[in-house]
Scaffold this active site. Sequence first.
Site, short mmCIF file in Angstrom:
data_model
loop_
_atom_site.label_atom_id
_atom_site.label_comp_id
_atom_site.label_asym_id
_atom_site.label_seq_id
_atom_site.Cartn_x
_atom_site.Cartn_y
_atom_site.Cartn_z
N LYS A 40 -10.68 -0.30 10.65
CA LYS A 40 -10.74 -1.47 9.65
C LYS A 40 -11.31 -2.72 10.39
CE LYS A 40 -7.44 0.00 6.34
NZ LYS A 40 -7.98 0.44 5.21
N CYS A 71 -4.83 2.44 -3.43
CA CYS A 71 -3.41 3.01 -2.94
C CYS A 71 -2.31 1.94 -3.17
CB CYS A 71 -3.46 3.10 -1.61
SG CYS A 71 -4.84 4.42 -1.24
N ASP A 99 3.22 -4.12 8.04
CA ASP A 99 1.85 -3.44 7.97
C ASP A 99 0.61 -4.52 8.13
OD1 ASP A 99 -0.50 -2.22 6.96
OD2 ASP A 99 0.35 -1.66 5.22
N HIS A 150 0.87 -1.31 -0.01
CA HIS A 150 -0.02 0.10 -0.04
C HIS A 150 1.01 1.05 0.12
CE1 HIS A 150 -2.87 3.01 1.83
NE2 HIS A 150 -3.95 2.24 1.50
N1 PMP Z 1 -1.78 -0.65 4.59
C1 PMP Z 1 -2.75 -1.24 3.97
C2 PMP Z 1 -2.47 -2.82 3.61
C3 PMP Z 1 -3.98 -0.96 3.95
O1 PMP Z 1 -4.95 -1.68 3.42
C4 PMP Z 1 -4.44 0.42 4.38
C5 PMP Z 1 -5.77 1.12 4.29
N2 PMP Z 1 -6.31 1.06 3.13
C6 PMP Z 1 -3.34 1.21 4.97
C7 PMP Z 1 -2.07 0.61 4.97
C8 PMP Z 1 -3.55 2.46 5.38
O2 PMP Z 1 -4.43 2.56 6.68
P1 PMP Z 1 -5.09 3.84 7.20
O3 PMP Z 1 -5.70 4.90 6.05
O4 PMP Z 1 -6.07 3.68 7.90
O5 PMP Z 1 -4.10 4.64 7.93
#
Ligand code: PMP
Length: 411
Positions: free
Chosen positions: A225, A365, A199, A122
Amino acid sequence: MWDVEKIRADFPALQQTVNDEPLIYFDNAATTQKPLCVLDKEMQFYKENNANVHRGVHTLSEAATQEYEEARETVRQFIHAASTKEILFTRGTTTSLNWIARGYAEKVLKEGDEIILSKMEHHANIIPWQQVAQKTGAVLRYVPFTKEGFLDEEVLDELLNEKTKIVALSQISNVLGTENPIARLAKKVHQYDAVFVVDGAQSAPHEKIDVQALDCDFFAFSGHKMCGPTGIGVLYGKQKWLEMMDPVEFGGEMIDFVYEEDSTWTELPWKFEAGTPNIAGAIGLATAIHYLEKLGMDQIQAYEAELMADLLPRLQAIEGVTVYGPKDPKDHKGVISFNIEGIHPHDVATALDMEGVAVRAGHHCAQPLLRELSVPAAVRASLYFYNTKEEIDRFLEAIEKVKEYFQYGIE
Ligand code: PMP
Protein backbone atom coordinates in the site's frame (compact mmCIF):
# COMPACT_ATOMS: atom_id res chain seq x y z
CA MET A 1 6.89 22.43 -6.06
CA TRP A 2 5.10 19.11 -6.47
CA ASP A 3 5.99 18.01 -10.00
CA VAL A 4 3.31 15.37 -10.37
CA GLU A 5 4.02 14.71 -14.05
CA LYS A 6 7.64 13.94 -13.25
CA ILE A 7 6.54 11.65 -10.41
CA ARG A 8 4.03 9.85 -12.65
CA ALA A 9 6.80 9.09 -15.12
CA ASP A 10 8.28 6.81 -12.43
CA PHE A 11 5.18 4.57 -12.53
CA PRO A 12 4.88 2.40 -15.67
CA ALA A 13 1.41 1.15 -14.69
CA LEU A 14 0.04 4.70 -14.74
CA GLN A 15 0.98 5.15 -18.39
CA GLN A 16 -1.58 2.71 -19.76
CA THR A 17 -5.06 3.05 -21.17
CA VAL A 18 -7.98 1.02 -19.87
CA ASN A 19 -11.02 0.59 -22.11
CA ASP A 20 -9.41 3.08 -24.51
CA GLU A 21 -9.19 5.77 -21.82
CA PRO A 22 -6.09 6.87 -19.93
CA LEU A 23 -6.12 4.96 -16.65
CA ILE A 24 -7.27 6.88 -13.59
CA TYR A 25 -6.11 4.75 -10.70
CA PHE A 26 -8.25 5.64 -7.67
CA ASP A 27 -7.95 2.31 -5.84
CA ASN A 28 -4.87 3.11 -3.82
CA ALA A 29 -6.31 2.05 -0.47
CA ALA A 30 -6.46 -1.48 -1.89
CA THR A 31 -2.94 -1.38 -3.27
CA THR A 32 -0.68 1.22 -4.84
CA GLN A 33 1.28 1.17 -8.07
CA LYS A 34 5.03 0.59 -7.98
CA PRO A 35 7.75 2.95 -9.14
CA LEU A 36 10.42 1.67 -11.53
CA CYS A 37 13.11 1.86 -8.86
CA VAL A 38 11.28 -0.78 -6.79
CA LEU A 39 10.78 -3.05 -9.81
CA ASP A 40 14.41 -2.58 -10.87
CA LYS A 41 15.69 -3.29 -7.38
CA GLU A 42 13.84 -6.61 -7.15
CA MET A 43 15.07 -7.59 -10.59
CA GLN A 44 18.63 -6.59 -9.68
CA PHE A 45 18.47 -8.64 -6.47
CA TYR A 46 17.39 -11.76 -8.33
CA LYS A 47 19.90 -11.17 -11.10
CA GLU A 48 22.93 -10.40 -8.97
CA ASN A 49 22.62 -11.13 -5.26
CA ASN A 50 20.10 -13.93 -5.06
CA ALA A 51 21.01 -16.27 -2.20
CA ASN A 52 19.48 -17.32 1.07
CA VAL A 53 20.05 -15.14 4.11
CA HIS A 54 21.66 -15.79 7.50
CA ARG A 55 23.04 -19.15 6.37
CA GLY A 56 25.85 -19.20 3.91
CA VAL A 57 29.29 -17.76 4.34
CA HIS A 58 29.66 -17.34 0.61
CA THR A 59 29.75 -13.93 -0.97
CA LEU A 60 26.24 -13.86 -2.39
CA SER A 61 24.67 -15.05 0.84
CA GLU A 62 26.49 -12.38 2.77
CA ALA A 63 25.41 -9.73 0.28
CA ALA A 64 21.77 -10.89 0.46
CA THR A 65 21.89 -10.96 4.28
CA GLN A 66 23.34 -7.49 4.37
CA GLU A 67 20.68 -6.09 2.04
CA TYR A 68 17.91 -7.82 3.98
CA GLU A 69 19.14 -6.51 7.33
CA GLU A 70 19.72 -3.04 5.87
CA ALA A 71 16.07 -3.12 4.80
CA ARG A 72 15.12 -3.73 8.42
CA GLU A 73 17.18 -0.71 9.44
CA THR A 74 15.43 1.37 6.74
CA VAL A 75 12.06 0.37 8.17
CA ARG A 76 13.26 1.13 11.70
CA GLN A 77 14.21 4.65 10.69
CA PHE A 78 11.01 5.12 8.67
CA ILE A 79 8.81 4.56 11.75
CA HIS A 80 11.43 5.73 14.25
CA ALA A 81 11.56 2.52 16.28
CA ALA A 82 14.20 2.32 19.00
CA SER A 83 15.86 -0.82 17.66
CA THR A 84 15.82 -3.23 14.70
CA LYS A 85 14.95 -5.91 17.28
CA GLU A 86 11.50 -4.36 17.21
CA ILE A 87 11.03 -4.72 13.43
CA LEU A 88 9.62 -8.01 12.19
CA PHE A 89 9.07 -8.72 8.53
CA THR A 90 5.69 -10.32 7.86
CA ARG A 91 3.47 -10.95 4.85
CA GLY A 92 1.48 -7.78 5.52
CA THR A 93 -0.83 -6.12 8.02
CA THR A 94 -3.07 -9.18 8.24
CA THR A 95 -0.18 -11.45 9.20
CA SER A 96 1.17 -8.85 11.62
CA LEU A 97 -2.15 -8.61 13.47
CA ASN A 98 -2.55 -12.39 13.52
CA TRP A 99 0.90 -12.79 15.02
CA ILE A 100 0.03 -10.44 17.89
CA ALA A 101 -3.26 -12.22 18.49
CA ARG A 102 -1.78 -15.71 18.39
CA GLY A 103 1.66 -15.12 19.84
CA TYR A 104 0.87 -12.50 22.46
CA ALA A 105 -2.84 -12.29 23.24
CA GLU A 106 -3.56 -16.01 23.34
CA LYS A 107 -0.65 -16.43 25.70
CA VAL A 108 -1.56 -13.73 28.24
CA LEU A 109 -5.36 -13.30 28.13
CA LYS A 110 -7.66 -15.08 30.53
CA GLU A 111 -11.40 -15.58 30.78
CA GLY A 112 -13.19 -12.31 31.44
CA ASP A 113 -10.36 -10.11 30.16
CA GLU A 114 -11.52 -7.49 27.69
CA ILE A 115 -10.37 -6.51 24.21
CA ILE A 116 -11.58 -3.18 22.86
CA LEU A 117 -12.00 -2.70 19.11
CA SER A 118 -13.96 -0.15 17.12
CA LYS A 119 -16.82 -0.42 14.68
CA MET A 120 -14.62 1.07 12.00
CA GLU A 121 -12.08 -1.75 11.87
CA HIS A 122 -11.01 -3.73 8.84
CA HIS A 123 -11.78 -7.44 9.18
CA ALA A 124 -8.03 -8.02 9.64
CA ASN A 125 -8.32 -6.16 12.95
CA ILE A 126 -11.49 -7.96 14.05
CA ILE A 127 -11.31 -11.64 13.20
CA PRO A 128 -7.95 -12.44 14.88
CA TRP A 129 -9.38 -10.96 18.11
CA GLN A 130 -12.57 -12.99 17.76
CA GLN A 131 -10.36 -16.07 17.60
CA VAL A 132 -8.51 -14.96 20.73
CA ALA A 133 -11.79 -14.38 22.53
CA GLN A 134 -13.11 -17.81 21.52
CA LYS A 135 -9.94 -19.54 22.68
CA THR A 136 -9.34 -17.67 25.93
CA GLY A 137 -12.81 -16.61 27.09
CA ALA A 138 -11.87 -12.95 26.73
CA VAL A 139 -14.69 -10.57 25.81
CA LEU A 140 -14.81 -8.17 22.81
CA ARG A 141 -16.06 -4.62 23.31
CA TYR A 142 -16.73 -2.25 20.43
CA VAL A 143 -16.38 1.54 20.36
CA PRO A 144 -18.89 3.04 17.91
CA PHE A 145 -18.23 6.02 15.67
CA THR A 146 -20.18 9.24 15.69
CA LYS A 147 -22.59 10.44 13.00
CA GLU A 148 -19.69 12.40 11.50
CA GLY A 149 -17.54 9.28 11.33
CA PHE A 150 -15.17 9.86 14.25
CA LEU A 151 -14.33 7.36 16.95
CA ASP A 152 -16.67 7.99 19.87
CA GLU A 153 -14.06 8.68 22.52
CA GLU A 154 -16.63 9.09 25.27
CA VAL A 155 -17.66 5.48 24.84
CA LEU A 156 -14.02 4.43 24.76
CA ASP A 157 -13.55 6.21 28.10
CA GLU A 158 -16.52 4.32 29.52
CA LEU A 159 -15.35 0.97 28.19
CA LEU A 160 -11.76 1.20 29.46
CA ASN A 161 -11.37 -0.51 32.83
CA GLU A 162 -9.02 -2.80 34.79
CA LYS A 163 -10.17 -5.80 32.75
CA THR A 164 -9.10 -4.15 29.48
CA LYS A 165 -5.98 -5.94 28.31
CA ILE A 166 -5.82 -4.97 24.63
CA VAL A 167 -7.12 -2.04 22.61
CA ALA A 168 -6.76 -2.51 18.84
CA LEU A 169 -7.63 0.39 16.52
CA SER A 170 -6.85 1.51 13.01
CA GLN A 171 -4.99 4.80 12.70
CA ILE A 172 -6.92 5.69 9.53
CA SER A 173 -10.19 4.04 8.52
CA ASN A 174 -10.06 2.42 5.10
CA VAL A 175 -13.71 3.34 4.50
CA LEU A 176 -14.33 6.69 6.21
CA GLY A 177 -10.83 8.12 5.88
CA THR A 178 -10.98 9.45 9.44
CA GLU A 179 -7.86 9.42 11.57
CA ASN A 180 -7.81 8.33 15.20
CA PRO A 181 -5.65 10.44 17.54
CA ILE A 182 -3.29 7.59 18.39
CA ALA A 183 -0.90 9.45 20.72
CA ARG A 184 -3.76 10.79 22.83
CA LEU A 185 -5.54 7.45 22.89
CA ALA A 186 -2.30 5.69 23.91
CA LYS A 187 -2.24 7.71 27.13
CA LYS A 188 -5.76 6.61 28.00
CA VAL A 189 -5.06 2.97 27.16
CA HIS A 190 -1.86 2.93 29.19
CA GLN A 191 -3.62 4.34 32.26
CA TYR A 192 -5.18 0.88 32.49
CA ASP A 193 -1.92 -0.92 31.64
CA ALA A 194 -3.54 -2.26 28.49
CA VAL A 195 -1.60 -2.94 25.33
CA PHE A 196 -2.34 -0.65 22.37
CA VAL A 197 -2.28 -2.27 18.92
CA VAL A 198 -2.42 0.09 15.94
CA ASP A 199 -3.40 -0.98 12.44
CA GLY A 200 -1.34 1.40 10.33
CA ALA A 201 -2.23 -0.09 6.92
CA GLN A 202 -3.83 3.17 5.76
CA SER A 203 -1.61 5.63 7.64
CA ALA A 204 1.99 4.53 7.03
CA PRO A 205 1.67 5.18 3.26
CA HIS A 206 0.44 8.74 3.75
CA GLU A 207 2.06 10.37 6.76
CA LYS A 208 5.16 10.36 8.90
CA ILE A 209 5.00 7.67 11.55
CA ASP A 210 6.91 7.87 14.80
CA VAL A 211 6.05 4.84 16.91
CA GLN A 212 7.86 6.27 19.91
CA ALA A 213 5.93 9.53 19.77
CA LEU A 214 2.67 7.63 19.20
CA ASP A 215 3.66 5.36 22.09
CA CYS A 216 1.73 2.41 20.67
CA ASP A 217 2.79 -1.07 21.75
CA PHE A 218 2.37 -2.68 18.33
CA PHE A 219 2.09 -1.12 14.87
CA ALA A 220 1.24 -3.10 11.72
CA PHE A 221 1.47 -2.09 8.06
CA SER A 222 1.76 -3.46 4.51
CA GLY A 223 4.41 -2.76 1.88
CA HIS A 224 2.08 -3.00 -1.10
CA LYS A 225 0.00 0.00 0.00
CA MET A 226 3.07 2.24 -0.06
CA CYS A 227 4.73 1.53 -3.40
CA GLY A 228 6.37 -1.68 -2.19
CA PRO A 229 5.87 -5.24 -3.40
CA THR A 230 3.04 -7.51 -2.31
CA GLY A 231 3.75 -10.20 0.26
CA ILE A 232 5.87 -8.05 2.54
CA GLY A 233 4.76 -6.12 5.60
CA VAL A 234 5.94 -5.10 9.01
CA LEU A 235 5.10 -5.75 12.61
CA TYR A 236 6.61 -3.29 15.02
CA GLY A 237 6.41 -4.23 18.70
CA LYS A 238 8.00 -2.77 21.79
CA GLN A 239 10.87 -5.01 22.75
CA LYS A 240 9.41 -5.91 26.14
CA TRP A 241 6.30 -7.38 24.45
CA LEU A 242 8.21 -9.13 21.68
CA GLU A 243 10.47 -10.76 24.29
CA MET A 244 7.46 -12.39 25.94
CA MET A 245 5.50 -13.01 22.72
CA ASP A 246 5.71 -16.52 21.21
CA PRO A 247 6.58 -17.16 17.60
CA VAL A 248 3.62 -18.30 15.54
CA GLU A 249 5.61 -20.24 12.99
CA PHE A 250 8.38 -22.69 13.75
CA GLY A 251 11.21 -24.08 11.66
CA GLY A 252 14.58 -23.04 10.34
CA GLU A 253 16.19 -19.66 11.01
CA MET A 254 14.28 -18.96 14.24
CA ILE A 255 15.96 -21.53 16.48
CA ASP A 256 18.91 -21.53 18.81
CA PHE A 257 19.19 -25.23 19.74
CA VAL A 258 17.01 -28.08 18.53
CA TYR A 259 16.77 -31.32 20.47
CA GLU A 260 14.58 -34.31 19.79
CA GLU A 261 11.79 -33.24 22.13
CA ASP A 262 12.21 -29.50 22.46
CA SER A 263 13.96 -26.46 21.05
CA THR A 264 14.97 -22.96 22.01
CA TRP A 265 14.49 -19.78 20.05
CA THR A 266 17.07 -17.40 18.78
CA GLU A 267 17.05 -13.71 19.68
CA LEU A 268 14.88 -10.87 18.38
CA PRO A 269 13.86 -10.18 15.69
CA TRP A 270 14.76 -13.51 14.06
CA LYS A 271 12.87 -15.65 16.57
CA PHE A 272 9.69 -14.73 14.67
CA GLU A 273 10.94 -15.19 11.13
CA ALA A 274 10.83 -18.95 10.56
CA GLY A 275 11.95 -20.26 7.19
CA THR A 276 13.28 -18.36 4.22
CA PRO A 277 11.85 -14.86 4.41
CA ASN A 278 10.62 -12.69 1.54
CA ILE A 279 14.11 -11.34 0.95
CA ALA A 280 13.41 -9.57 -2.35
CA GLY A 281 10.18 -8.18 -0.89
CA ALA A 282 11.96 -6.65 2.10
CA ILE A 283 14.59 -5.13 -0.16
CA GLY A 284 11.85 -3.83 -2.47
CA LEU A 285 10.02 -2.32 0.49
CA ALA A 286 13.19 -0.55 1.62
CA THR A 287 13.57 0.88 -1.89
CA ALA A 288 9.95 2.08 -1.77
CA ILE A 289 10.62 3.74 1.59
CA HIS A 290 13.67 5.53 0.18
CA TYR A 291 11.51 6.68 -2.73
CA LEU A 292 8.78 8.03 -0.41
CA GLU A 293 11.34 9.71 1.81
CA LYS A 294 12.93 11.41 -1.17
CA LEU A 295 9.55 12.88 -2.04
CA GLY A 296 9.04 13.69 1.66
CA MET A 297 6.23 12.27 3.78
CA ASP A 298 5.13 15.78 4.81
CA GLN A 299 5.02 16.88 1.18
CA ILE A 300 3.09 13.75 0.22
CA GLN A 301 0.57 14.48 2.95
CA ALA A 302 0.22 18.13 1.95
CA TYR A 303 -0.32 17.32 -1.74
CA GLU A 304 -2.89 14.64 -0.95
CA ALA A 305 -4.75 17.11 1.28
CA GLU A 306 -4.87 19.50 -1.69
CA LEU A 307 -6.35 16.78 -3.90
CA MET A 308 -8.91 15.92 -1.25
CA ALA A 309 -9.87 19.59 -0.81
CA ASP A 310 -10.57 19.67 -4.55
CA LEU A 311 -12.39 16.34 -4.86
CA LEU A 312 -14.60 16.04 -1.77
CA PRO A 313 -16.74 19.21 -2.04
CA ARG A 314 -17.28 18.70 -5.76
CA LEU A 315 -18.35 15.10 -5.24
CA GLN A 316 -20.62 16.06 -2.33
CA ALA A 317 -22.26 18.69 -4.55
CA ILE A 318 -23.39 16.15 -7.16
CA GLU A 319 -27.09 15.45 -6.82
CA GLY A 320 -27.82 11.96 -5.57
CA VAL A 321 -24.33 11.36 -4.19
CA THR A 322 -24.00 10.49 -0.51
CA VAL A 323 -20.48 10.63 0.91
CA TYR A 324 -19.89 8.72 4.14
CA GLY A 325 -17.74 10.07 6.95
CA PRO A 326 -16.75 13.64 7.74
CA LYS A 327 -17.87 16.61 5.65
CA ASP A 328 -14.55 18.44 5.91
CA PRO A 329 -11.88 17.30 3.42
CA LYS A 330 -9.23 17.80 6.12
CA ASP A 331 -10.76 14.83 7.95
CA HIS A 332 -10.67 12.52 4.93
CA LYS A 333 -7.24 10.94 4.73
CA GLY A 334 -6.92 9.61 1.20
CA VAL A 335 -10.27 7.84 1.14
CA ILE A 336 -13.83 8.71 0.09
CA SER A 337 -16.63 6.17 0.26
CA PHE A 338 -19.92 7.09 -1.39
CA ASN A 339 -23.04 5.89 -3.10
CA ILE A 340 -25.19 7.23 -5.88
CA GLU A 341 -28.87 7.02 -5.04
CA GLY A 342 -30.63 4.23 -6.89
CA ILE A 343 -27.51 2.80 -8.57
CA HIS A 344 -25.81 -0.24 -7.13
CA PRO A 345 -22.18 0.47 -6.19
CA HIS A 346 -20.97 -2.46 -8.29
CA ASP A 347 -22.74 -0.96 -11.30
CA VAL A 348 -21.12 2.40 -10.53
CA ALA A 349 -17.67 0.80 -10.36
CA THR A 350 -18.25 -1.21 -13.56
CA ALA A 351 -19.47 1.87 -15.43
CA LEU A 352 -16.52 3.91 -14.12
CA ASP A 353 -14.17 1.19 -15.35
CA MET A 354 -15.60 1.71 -18.84
CA GLU A 355 -14.34 5.29 -18.49
CA GLY A 356 -10.89 4.08 -17.44
CA VAL A 357 -11.46 4.80 -13.74
CA ALA A 358 -10.41 2.15 -11.21
CA VAL A 359 -12.34 2.33 -7.93
CA ARG A 360 -13.45 -0.33 -5.52
CA ALA A 361 -17.02 -1.29 -4.69
CA GLY A 362 -18.18 -3.59 -1.94
CA HIS A 363 -17.96 -3.82 1.82
CA HIS A 364 -14.23 -3.01 1.88
CA CYS A 365 -13.57 -5.76 4.42
CA ALA A 366 -15.44 -3.70 7.01
CA GLN A 367 -18.88 -5.27 7.29
CA PRO A 368 -19.60 -4.03 10.85
CA LEU A 369 -18.84 -0.47 9.69
CA LEU A 370 -21.15 -0.66 6.68
CA ARG A 371 -23.87 -2.18 8.85
CA GLU A 372 -23.60 0.90 11.08
CA LEU A 373 -24.03 3.06 7.98
CA SER A 374 -27.01 0.88 7.00
CA VAL A 375 -25.65 0.23 3.52
CA PRO A 376 -24.63 -3.17 2.15
CA ALA A 377 -21.92 -1.73 -0.06
CA ALA A 378 -20.28 1.51 -1.17
CA VAL A 379 -18.00 2.85 -3.88
CA ARG A 380 -14.55 3.88 -2.67
CA ALA A 381 -12.23 6.32 -4.41
CA SER A 382 -8.81 6.41 -2.79
CA LEU A 383 -5.98 8.73 -3.79
CA TYR A 384 -2.21 8.70 -3.69
CA PHE A 385 0.46 11.29 -4.34
CA TYR A 386 0.66 10.51 -8.07
CA ASN A 387 -2.97 11.38 -8.75
CA THR A 388 -3.78 14.72 -10.34
CA LYS A 389 -6.43 17.44 -10.38
CA GLU A 390 -7.04 16.61 -14.05
CA GLU A 391 -7.88 13.06 -13.02
CA ILE A 392 -10.29 14.44 -10.44
CA ASP A 393 -12.01 16.50 -13.19
CA ARG A 394 -12.30 13.43 -15.39
CA PHE A 395 -13.49 11.30 -12.47
CA LEU A 396 -16.30 13.77 -11.68
CA GLU A 397 -17.29 13.90 -15.36
CA ALA A 398 -17.34 10.11 -15.36
CA ILE A 399 -19.68 10.12 -12.35
CA GLU A 400 -22.08 12.38 -14.28
CA LYS A 401 -21.88 9.98 -17.23
CA VAL A 402 -22.65 7.04 -14.94
CA LYS A 403 -25.73 8.86 -13.69
CA GLU A 404 -26.85 9.52 -17.26
CA TYR A 405 -26.17 5.95 -18.29
CA PHE A 406 -28.34 4.62 -15.50
CA GLN A 407 -30.89 7.38 -16.21
CA TYR A 408 -30.59 8.82 -12.73
CA GLY A 409 -33.62 10.96 -11.85
CA ILE A 410 -35.59 9.90 -14.95
CA GLU A 411 -38.92 8.41 -13.93
N1 PMP B 1 -6.24 -2.86 7.81
C1 PMP B 1 -6.67 -1.89 7.00
C2 PMP B 1 -7.18 -0.62 7.61
C3 PMP B 1 -6.60 -2.05 5.62
O1 PMP B 1 -7.06 -1.09 4.83
C4 PMP B 1 -6.09 -3.27 5.10
C5 PMP B 1 -6.02 -3.51 3.59
N2 PMP B 1 -7.20 -3.30 2.91
C6 PMP B 1 -5.66 -4.25 5.98
C7 PMP B 1 -5.74 -4.01 7.33
C8 PMP B 1 -5.11 -5.57 5.50
O2 PMP B 1 -3.94 -5.37 4.82
P1 PMP B 1 -3.27 -6.57 3.99
O3 PMP B 1 -4.35 -7.10 3.08
O4 PMP B 1 -2.16 -5.92 3.23
O5 PMP B 1 -2.81 -7.59 4.96
